[in-house]
Design a protein around this motif. Sequence first.
Motif, PDB file in Angstrom:
ATOM      1  N   GLN A  68       0.829  -1.210   0.000  1.00  0.00           N
ATOM      2  CA  GLN A  68       0.000   0.000   0.000  1.00  0.00           C
ATOM      3  C   GLN A  68       0.865   1.263   0.000  1.00  0.00           C
ATOM      4  OE1 GLN A  68      -2.622  -0.554   3.357  1.00  0.00           O
ATOM      5  NE2 GLN A  68      -3.715  -2.214   2.353  1.00  0.00           N
ATOM      6  N   PHE A  70       4.001   1.463   1.081  1.00  0.00           N
ATOM      7  CA  PHE A  70       5.008   1.450   2.134  1.00  0.00           C
ATOM      8  C   PHE A  70       6.050   0.369   1.867  1.00  0.00           C
ATOM      9  CE2 PHE A  70       1.277   3.270   4.149  1.00  0.00           C
ATOM     10  CZ  PHE A  70       1.806   4.346   4.853  1.00  0.00           C
ATOM     11  N   ASP A  72       8.586   0.189   4.262  1.00  0.00           N
ATOM     12  CA  ASP A  72       9.100   0.039   5.625  1.00  0.00           C
ATOM     13  C   ASP A  72       7.956  -0.409   6.545  1.00  0.00           C
ATOM     14  OD1 ASP A  72       9.650   1.129   8.451  1.00  0.00           O
ATOM     15  OD2 ASP A  72      11.591   1.378   7.465  1.00  0.00           O
ATOM     16  N   ASP A  75       6.905   2.204   9.247  1.00  0.00           N
ATOM     17  CA  ASP A  75       6.079   3.290   8.718  1.00  0.00           C
ATOM     18  C   ASP A  75       4.657   2.821   8.440  1.00  0.00           C
ATOM     19  OD1 ASP A  75       8.269   4.978   8.848  1.00  0.00           O
ATOM     20  OD2 ASP A  75       8.753   4.775   6.712  1.00  0.00           O
ATOM     21  N   TYR A  76       4.523   1.610   7.914  1.00  0.00           N
ATOM     22  CA  TYR A  76       3.203   1.038   7.645  1.00  0.00           C
ATOM     23  C   TYR A  76       2.402   0.926   8.948  1.00  0.00           C
ATOM     24  CZ  TYR A  76      -0.346  -2.372   6.208  1.00  0.00           C
ATOM     25  OH  TYR A  76      -1.527  -3.018   5.956  1.00  0.00           O
ATOM     26  N   CYS A  77       3.024   0.339   9.963  1.00  0.00           N
ATOM     27  CA  CYS A  77       2.332   0.155  11.246  1.00  0.00           C
ATOM     28  C   CYS A  77       1.997   1.491  11.902  1.00  0.00           C
ATOM     29  CB  CYS A  77       3.180  -0.710  12.181  1.00  0.00           C
ATOM     30  SG  CYS A  77       3.296  -2.422  11.663  1.00  0.00           S
ATOM     31  N   TRP A  78       2.920   2.434  11.837  1.00  0.00           N
ATOM     32  CA  TRP A  78       2.689   3.755  12.429  1.00  0.00           C
ATOM     33  C   TRP A  78       1.497   4.428  11.746  1.00  0.00           C
ATOM     34  CZ3 TRP A  78       4.622   6.122  16.625  1.00  0.00           C
ATOM     35  CH2 TRP A  78       4.369   7.482  16.780  1.00  0.00           C
ATOM     36  N   ASN A  79       1.485   4.381  10.420  1.00  0.00           N
ATOM     37  CA  ASN A  79       0.425   5.006   9.642  1.00  0.00           C
ATOM     38  C   ASN A  79      -0.925   4.341   9.890  1.00  0.00           C
ATOM     39  OD1 ASN A  79      -1.235   5.057   6.882  1.00  0.00           O
ATOM     40  ND2 ASN A  79      -0.029   6.947   7.069  1.00  0.00           N
ATOM     41  N   LYS A  80      -0.926   3.018   9.989  1.00  0.00           N
ATOM     42  CA  LYS A  80      -2.167   2.253  10.182  1.00  0.00           C
ATOM     43  C   LYS A  80      -2.559   2.118  11.649  1.00  0.00           C
ATOM     44  CE  LYS A  80      -2.537   1.159   5.794  1.00  0.00           C
ATOM     45  NZ  LYS A  80      -3.582   1.669   4.950  1.00  0.00           N
ATOM     46  N   ARG A  81      -1.682   2.598  12.545  1.00  0.00           N
ATOM     47  CA  ARG A  81      -1.901   2.510  13.989  1.00  0.00           C
ATOM     48  C   ARG A  81      -2.146   1.063  14.431  1.00  0.00           C
ATOM     49  NH1 ARG A  81      -1.874   7.456  13.275  1.00  0.00           N
ATOM     50  NH2 ARG A  81      -2.705   9.271  14.238  1.00  0.00           N
TER      51      ARG A  81
END
Length: 118
Positions: A68, A70, A72, A75-81
């Motif tokens: 999607q 990303f 990294d 960064d993916y987890c941070w963005n998706k919380r």
Amino acid sequence: MRNYLSFGGGVNSVAMYLYLIEQGWDFEAVFVDHGTDWPETYEYFRMFQGWIITRGLPRITVLAPNVQGFSDLFDYCWNKRMVPSFMARWCTDKFKVRVLHKYCKPPAFELIGIDAGE
């Protein structure tokens, strides 16, 4: 048929790489860089890649995931919380397994060195 070694930079994939060389296998080692390995893993990877190149052995191909947009995992987890889950293993699937499967050209064998404890 093509052989691909999923190379993670740990003891098991290094041992598998060296074993395949020793046995005369034709293969391509592939490292999927999801950006969240330990710094020591990246340091060892660079050292090992240099070591094999100086000996004329096949270099390890480095791939970057695109999940999607990303590359990294952090960064993916941070963005998706969200938090990666060791139990569900969705992060391994999205950021490593799918990337490797997409890269491999069938017919092929995907070789993985995994510790018996895993």
